[in-house]
Structures are given as structure tokens and as C-alpha cells.
Design a protein around this motif. Structure first.
Motif, short mmCIF file in Angstrom:
data_model
loop_
_atom_site.label_atom_id
_atom_site.label_comp_id
_atom_site.label_asym_id
_atom_site.label_seq_id
_atom_site.Cartn_x
_atom_site.Cartn_y
_atom_site.Cartn_z
N VAL A 125 9.69 -6.41 -29.53
CA VAL A 125 10.41 -7.56 -28.25
C VAL A 125 11.45 -7.88 -28.86
CG1 VAL A 125 9.88 -10.47 -29.77
CG2 VAL A 125 7.73 -8.39 -29.56
N VAL A 126 12.48 -8.16 -29.79
CA VAL A 126 14.25 -8.29 -29.37
C VAL A 126 14.38 -7.13 -28.64
CG1 VAL A 126 16.02 -7.89 -31.57
CG2 VAL A 126 13.64 -8.90 -32.24
N LEU A 127 14.35 -6.36 -28.61
CA LEU A 127 14.99 -5.33 -27.91
C LEU A 127 14.81 -5.83 -26.47
CD1 LEU A 127 14.75 -1.60 -29.30
CD2 LEU A 127 16.62 -3.06 -29.84
N ALA A 128 14.11 -5.91 -25.87
CA ALA A 128 13.64 -6.26 -24.97
C ALA A 128 13.82 -7.52 -24.38
CB ALA A 128 11.67 -6.92 -24.65
N ALA A 164 22.11 2.08 -23.90
CA ALA A 164 22.22 3.47 -25.61
C ALA A 164 21.96 3.05 -26.55
CB ALA A 164 24.28 4.21 -25.28
N GLN A 165 22.49 1.67 -26.97
CA GLN A 165 22.57 1.32 -28.39
C GLN A 165 21.09 1.14 -28.29
OE1 GLN A 165 24.25 -1.30 -30.45
NE2 GLN A 165 27.01 0.31 -29.70
N VAL A 166 20.27 0.24 -27.19
CA VAL A 166 18.69 -0.30 -26.92
C VAL A 166 17.99 1.19 -27.36
CG1 VAL A 166 16.74 -0.78 -25.47
CG2 VAL A 166 19.19 -1.86 -25.32
N LEU A 167 18.29 2.39 -26.51
CA LEU A 167 17.26 3.62 -27.10
C LEU A 167 18.23 4.60 -28.29
CD1 LEU A 167 17.90 5.19 -23.44
CD2 LEU A 167 15.96 3.99 -24.44
N ALA A 218 8.33 -1.73 -20.77
CA ALA A 218 9.32 -1.93 -19.16
C ALA A 218 10.51 -1.57 -20.11
CB ALA A 218 9.39 -3.29 -19.65
N THR A 219 10.73 -2.03 -21.55
CA THR A 219 12.20 -1.76 -22.47
C THR A 219 12.76 -0.55 -22.03
OG1 THR A 219 11.87 -3.43 -23.42
CG2 THR A 219 13.95 -2.05 -24.19
N VAL A 220 11.97 0.79 -22.46
CA VAL A 220 12.70 2.36 -22.25
C VAL A 220 12.65 2.53 -20.65
CG1 VAL A 220 11.85 4.32 -22.80
CG2 VAL A 220 11.33 2.78 -24.48
N THR A 221 12.51 2.47 -20.06
CA THR A 221 12.40 2.53 -18.90
C THR A 221 13.34 1.55 -18.17
OG1 THR A 221 10.47 2.15 -18.85
CG2 THR A 221 11.54 2.44 -16.22
N VAL A 222 13.78 0.50 -18.35
CA VAL A 222 14.84 0.30 -17.81
C VAL A 222 16.15 0.65 -19.08
CG1 VAL A 222 16.90 -2.18 -18.27
CG2 VAL A 222 14.14 -2.43 -17.49
N ALA A 223 16.46 0.58 -19.99
CA ALA A 223 17.07 1.60 -20.50
C ALA A 223 17.34 3.33 -20.13
CB ALA A 223 17.03 1.10 -22.03
N ALA A 224 16.41 3.86 -20.62
CA ALA A 224 16.60 5.07 -19.91
C ALA A 224 16.70 5.26 -18.58
CB ALA A 224 15.32 5.91 -19.96
N GLY A 225 16.70 4.17 -17.55
CA GLY A 225 17.06 4.47 -16.04
C GLY A 225 18.53 3.92 -15.90
N TRP A 226 18.43 2.70 -16.19
CA TRP A 226 20.21 2.50 -16.04
C TRP A 226 20.78 4.01 -16.92
CZ3 TRP A 226 22.58 -0.42 -13.33
CH2 TRP A 226 23.77 -1.08 -13.82
#
Length: 710
Positions: free
Chosen positions: A106-109, A129-132, A409-417
Motif C-alpha cells: 500500500v505504501v509503495l503504491a 529502483a528504490q521501490v523494487l 501494478a507497483t512492480v509492473t510500473v517500477a520495473a517497466g520504467w
């Protein structure tokens, strides 16, 4: 008396404790459940938040968390292993993930959304990078590699920097699970199950001693790395693990328990006041205060019923303290990003009284909402036969589905970017732009016409537009004590110029290379990140001590004496904390040492460092956020003193020649971030290689009467 061993219900991470009732029933009071440790968790998180928001330093609260995490998790592992239940290890993995991941997701999103809305796009890659790294529990290593400053919050700090401690805990959980599982297997196969605790205890003692020695050494030699190093932090968790092994068998005299309780609570509360530079001293011997204080609280009520607890433990068991303990994990997750985004939006370094209250209030509200509507539904144990439990089951499935969607969604957005920014369109150096279209420094130094052309390098390419030693590995990093040297320019020339010092000496190399090829001289580099030549014992960079800088500098001076270059080129000034610039006293000591060896020195005035007050900022971030080359710059009077501060001290050294190229970097009243269509800075204070090359003309005109080589 009943056993003081905590039950499975409270055996989670201290950041992610199991929800407990706010009032203890009669059965609770005799159950051995440690409500005081819930309260200690609440006290620790309160200290962490208050010190981050208002005092800009560490409180010792995180160290409390680490000890309690080691205590709870190791205790759970031992009880489950001793139960000999099938698949006990896998059940702990599922349980731990269920406790830690949902609130984190929740917080990472939320941080991803806030980053897109509030931060310039040049910061999105770092945020991704820090989210992942936070989600996959290696954030501490990423911060160790960059020596990020955890002394205080300001807009230049990552909104996820605080999650380094969760990464340390996650790595410990995995190591502890594997170690206890291996010990349980060994005891079952070759010894007896009753030998499990002694075996684990022996490992804990050996590894914790090694970790403590390693941490103590790291404080003295490499604290920037040491602060985040999992092995350096390991002894704090292992103290808790050791207590989980031995505490149930300890019998303590009541006066001793009271003394331990009083010392423990006072030690936790006063730690941040007594150790004001904890970021520079933890997790070394100074961390013994919060660690021992936490251990004292744990021991003070072990094997006692609630009615027999010392009075400080009863205070910790107050419903208000336990409520704080319940929301400790989400509060820890929320408070730091809220603080950083608040400071970023206001452009401030401190939250102030009203702002700080607002940050804490919002953090508490979001922490409670996360606890109530995310954590609690996922922890309910349901039975299909009960209609109320069936409702809980539906709520649990709904929350679990929502968390899974957020996580995906968070992983997809962070990794995609990250994939796009790093693999598809990585930053690429621009090379040498045409001088007619990109005069750079000559627009200031000689009035060269600046045609209407797009700025180069772009804000995306700037990070790659660095001097050759950075790309070649010819500059020692923070962790390298050895002197690294390489040759540039004309390697066969008879004349040698030595370039020595930190990255602020390095960023003049592209300009010197142009001159070296044109006028045939060799450039020998002696460079180390964050380390201008200094003989000072207390050298620092980014607020972190770098003890090997003095030894490195001394060796460089000896090498220069042996190599006998014709000239030594180094920086002669640096920014002052009060504004403007200065020539520090330790620079004069270096000049004296070089002069005593008969070496000639060119001391160049350092270029301005971008900052608003004491907050550093990147030119690229400012430009990406809508600023222009002027608004993103600094007033010259804020960046530099009216007169080169190196002139007067250099006059005492006949072999030291100060030069000043400020007028080729700054306009009369403003130090902009771009001149002559070339971006000046690739970060907060280092010249782009492109702008440095454009400085070859002004630099050559300043050096000609000194060197006499052309």
C-alpha cells in the motif's frame, strides 16, 4: 509462575506486530503475553518519528526494533522447530509475508503515485529502483553503495530511504530460518531435539561477536557503508535472538528486575539525546546503549505474571502505548515519505512545529487506516461454520485481492520504467558538440555568439556526461584505500601535469585533455571520490567520516614526491556551510607538504555547488520540474565570495599559484545551470564533461603565463 516465552500470536517482526486487545483480561494477565513489549514498540516508533521530523537525527528506536525483531522471530522459529510439525518452516514464511507485504504494498503504491505527481521525471528512475529494492529487501545495500545521508530529512533524500531497516530484517529472517531449520535437521538426525537451543545459542554467540567486531571496525574505517551493512547490523538482531534462546531459563532477583526495567526504559528514551551523532556511530559500540536497554526491558519481566511486573513495564503496557505498538509498522512505513514529500513541496529543510504536527498527524491517521483495513482483515482466522467468520473471510479475500492488484501494478510500473530507462533508452554521453552551435564557457569568457539550439546534454543524458576517470575506473571510490592512477593526454610527452584530489579536481580533466593534446603534455591522475587532498584526521564527505582519506592523501603526496611531475593541479577552495566559499586550513597543510617537497601547485577555485540554503539539488531535476537555466541557478553572491578566498593564503607559498575561472562559469550576478547551450552540471555540483571541454580555452589562457608551455 508461567513461562515468559511469547506465544505465536506476538512472534512477528517488531515493525509488524500482531493486533492485540487494548485491555488485558484476567486470563491475559496470567498468560505470559508481553504487553509491555507492545508498548516498547510504541515508544520506539514514537521516538523514531519525532526525531526524524524535528531533530534531524537518529533516536535509537530502529535499534530497539532490530533487537525485538531478533527476539520475536527467533523465538517463533525455535518453538515451531521444537514442535516438529510438518512444513513448519513454510508456514512461517507464509505468515511473515502476510504480516509484512500488504502494508508495504500500500505504501509503495502511494509513493509511486506521489512520485509521478510531485517529483520531476528525472527522479523517477531512482524512485523506481528504490521501490523494487524495498519490495525485494535489498534497499540497505543500494543505500550503502551510494552513502545516502540518514542524518536528517530534506527534499534531496529518497522517500523510501527509511526502509533500509526492513531490508536488514528481511535478510535476517531468511538467514535465521535457514540456520534454525538446518540445526533442527542436524539435531534430529545426529543428536537429539533437546540439543536445538544449545546449538542455536552457540551459533548466535559466535556470529554476534564477529558482527560486533566487524561493526566496530566499520565505524572507524567505512561508516557510510557500515551503517547499512547487514552483517554490521547483525549483532543487534542476534542479541534478541540470544535472549529468545536463554531468557526462558533465567531466574532473576526482583530488585535486579526493577533495576533492569528502569535502566531499559530510560536508556531507550534518552538514547537520542545522549548520542547525538548516532548516524556516525551506529551500529558500533555506541549502539550498545539502545541494544542493552531493549534487552533489559525484555529480561525484566521474563517468567513473571502481569501482577508481578516492575512498574516501568506496567507503564509500557498502558493501552495507549500498546495502541501505538499496534500501528508501529504502518506508522514507520508512512511517516518518512510523508515528511519527504512535505519538505519537497515546501522546498524546506525542516518541517517546523505546525508542519511537523501535520506530518505526524497524517502519518498516524494513515497508519491506523492501514492497520484497521489492511492488516487486521488479513490476520483474522475464520471458520466457514460461523456466519460472522464468513463475513471476515469475504473481507479478507477482498483485501487480499486489492493488495495483490496494488502489488502487481507497483512492480509492473517500477520495473517497466527501469527497463525503459536503463535498457531501452539509457543515458548516453553526447561527445563533443560543435563549438559554433555550442560555445559553452566561451559565451561568458569571450562573448561567443550563442545560436538558438537545444541544450546539450539533455536532462536525461546528463548523468552519462562524466569525465573519463569515472567511466574508466581511474578514480578510487569511497571503499578503495589504494592509490589509483592513470595517464591521459599525450602519454609520450616530456612534460607532466598531475591531477590530484577529489571528483572536483577530476571534472577539470576534459578541459585539460583538450590542452594536453594541443600542447603535448601528459596528465597523470591521482583521484579519490569525496577526498580532496587533506591531512586532517576528521575528513568527511556528505556528513560521513572517511577515515582513510588522510592516509590516501599522505600516500599521494609521497607518490607525487617520487614521480616528480612538473606541476600538481588541484582544487584550492570549497563551499562554506555559511554560504560563499573558503580555503580550509587543511588545504594549507597540503600546500605546505607539497612545497616542502619542491612541487609546484596550481590551485583552482572550485565551481559553485547547487543548493538552496543547505539543501543540495540537481540542475536536471530543477529543469525537468519546469525551471529554466536562470531560475535553476544560484545567485553568485550566495555561491561564491566576492574575491577568491585562496588568494591570500596562497601568497604565503611561492610555489602555489591560484587561478579562478568563475567568470567562465557564472554571469556577473547569477550562476546559471547552462551557458552557451551546454548544461553545466550533471548532478548537484559536478561539471558535465561537455561543459568542461568548453572551458579549455579560458583554462588555457589562465595557465599559459604560469606553465609557459605554449
Amino acid at each position: 509462575m508461567v513461562s515468559g516465552a511469547v506465544t505465536d500470536v506476538d512472534a512477528d517482526s517488531i515493525h509488524a506486530g500482531e493486533p492485540v486487545r487494548l485491555t488485558a483480561t484476567r486470563s491475559d494477565r496470567g498468560s505470559g503475553y508481553r504487553f509491555d513489549l507492545d508498548g516498547l514498540r510504541g515508544l520506539a516508533i514514537a521516538l523514531v518519528v519525532v526525531f526524524h521530523v524535528w531533530f534531524g537525527r537518529v533516536s535509537g528506536g530502529v535499534d530497539v526494533f532490530l533487537v525485538l525483531s531478533g527476539f520475536f522471530f527467533t523465538g517463533l522459529l525455535l518453538r515451531r522447530a521444537e514442535s516438529a510439525q510438518p512444513f513448519w518452516a513454510w508456514s512461517i514464511v507464509r505468515r511473515t509475508l502476510r504480516r509484512l507485504v500488504p502494508a508495504m504494498a500500500v505504501v509503495l503504491a502511494a509513493v509511486v503515485v506521489a512520485t509521478v505527481l510531485l517529483l520531476p521525471y528525472t527522479q523517477w528512475s531512482t524512485a523506481a529502483a528504490q521501490v523494487l529494492s524495498s519490495l525485494f529487501y535489498y534497499q540497505n545495500w543500494q543505500l550503502a553503495l551510494t552513502w545516502s545521508d540518514y542524518l536528517a530529512a530534506d527534499p534531496s533524500v529518497s522517500p523510501l530511504q527509511h526502509l533500509w531497516s526492513m531490508s536488514v530484517q528481511g535478510q535476517f529472517y531468511l538467514a535465521a530460518l535457514l540456520a534454525v531449520a538446518a540445526a533442527a535437521w542436524w539435531c534430529a538426525r545426529f543428536s537429539s531435539p533437546g540439543r536445538l537451543r544449545p546449538a542455536v545459542g552457540a551459533v548466535v554467540v559466535a556470529v554476534s561477536v564477529a558482527s560486533f567486531v566487524y561493526a566496530a571496525y566499520g565505524v572507524a574505517t567505512n561508516q557510510g557503508w557500515n551503517y547499512y551493512d547487514s552483517f554490521a547490523r547483525g549483532w543487534e538482531l542476534l542479541v534478541g535472538a540470544g535472549l529468545a534462546v536463554c531468557a526462558p531459563s533465567l531466574v532473576l532477583w526482583r530488585p535486579v528486575r526493577v533495576a533492569l526495567s528502569v535502566f531499559g526504559v530510560l536508556g531507550v528514551v534518552l538514547c537520542g539525546w545522549l548520542i547525538i551523532d548516532g548516524a556516525n556511530r551506529f551500529p558500533g559500540p555506541a549502539a550498545l546503549l539502545p541494544v542493552c536497554a531493549t534487552a533489559a526491558v525484555i529480561l525484566s519481566a521474563t517468567q513473571l505474571r502481569f501482577a508481578d511486573w516492575p512498574w516501568p513495564n506496567r507503564l509500557l503496557a498502558h493501552p495507549a502505548m500498546r495502541w501505538l505498538g499496534d500501528i508501529a509498522y504502518p506508522l514507520y512505513l508512512w511517516h518518512w515519505p510523508i515528511l519527504i514529500f512535505f519538505l519537497t513541496e515546501g522546498g524546506n529543510t525542516h518541517a517546523g512545529l505546525v508542519g511537523g504536527v501535520g506530518v505526524i498527524g497524517l502519518s498516524v491517521v494513515l497508519a491506523w487506516l492501514t492497520h484497521r483495513f489492511v492488516e487486521q482483515p488479513l490476520r483474522q482466522r475464520t471458520s466457514p461454520a460461523d456466519s460472522e467468520d464468513a463475513g471476515y473471510a469475504r473481507s479478507r479475500h477482498l483485501v487480499a485481492s486489492a493488495v495483490a492488484v496494488l502489488l502487481a501494478a507497483t512492480v509492473t510500473v517500477a520495473a517497466g520504467w527501469q527497463f525503459t530507462a536503463v535498457q531501452v533508452k539509457p543515458p548516453v554521453a553526447v561527445g563533443g558538440p560543435a563549438p559554433a552551435k555550442y560555445p559553452g564557457a566561451e559565451a561568458l569568457a569571450s562573448g561567443a555568439v550563442t545560436p538558438d539550439e537545444p541544450m546539450r546534454p539533455s536532462v536525461f543524458a546528463a548523468s552519462a556526461d562524466v569525465p573519463p576517470p569515472t567511466a574508466d575506473g581511474c578514480i578510487a571510490d569511497w571503499d578503495t584505500r589504494d592509490v589509483v592512477t592513470c595517464t591521459y593526454g599525450d602519454p609520450d610527452a616530456d612534460r607532466t601535469l598531475a591531477l590530484a584530489g577529489s571528483s572536483h579536481a577530476e571534472h577539470w580533466l576534459p578541459a585539460l585533455q583538450v590542452l594536453a593534446i594541443e600542447h603535448s603534455f601528459r596528465i597523470q591522475v591521482y583521484l579519490k571520490m569525496g577526498c580532496p587532498l587533506t591531512l586532517a584526521e576528521d575528513a568527511t564527505d556528505k556528513g560521513e567520516p572517511i577515515p582513510d582519506c588522510r592516509d590516501w592523501s599522505a600516500e599521494v603526496i609521497d607518490r607525487l614526491d617520487a614521480d616528480r611531475p612538473d606541476w600538481v593541479f588541484t582544487t584550492g577552495t570549497r563551499p562554506s556551510d555559511e554560504g560563499g566559499d573558503e580555503t580550509p586550513a587543511d588545504y594549507l597543510d597540503v600546500w605546505a607538504a607539497l612545497s616542502d617537497r619542491g612541487l609546484n601547485v596550481i590551485a583552482i577555485r572550485d565551481t559553485p555547488w547547487l543548493r538552496r540554503g543547505t539543501v543540495r539539488y540537481k540542475a536536471t531535476d530543477c529543469l525537468a520540474g519546469g525551471g529554466n537555466r536562470i531560475s535553476c541557478g544560484m545567485r553568485r553572491e550566495d555561491a561564491l565570495d566576492p574575491v577568491n578566498p585562496g588568494l591570500v593564503p596562497a601568497s604565503a607559498f611561492p610555489s602555489v599559484f591560484p587561478i579562478d575561472l568563475t567568470n567562465a562559469v557564472c554571469e556577473p550576478t547569477i550562476c546559471a545551470v547552462a551557458e552557451g547551450n551546454i548544461l553545466i552540471y550533471h548532478d548537484e555540483h559536478h561539471l558535465t564533461a561537455s561543459y568542461s571541454r568548453s572551458l579549455a580555452g579560458p583554462l588555457g589562457r589562465a595557465l599559459q603565463p604560469i606553465l609557459g608551455w605554449w
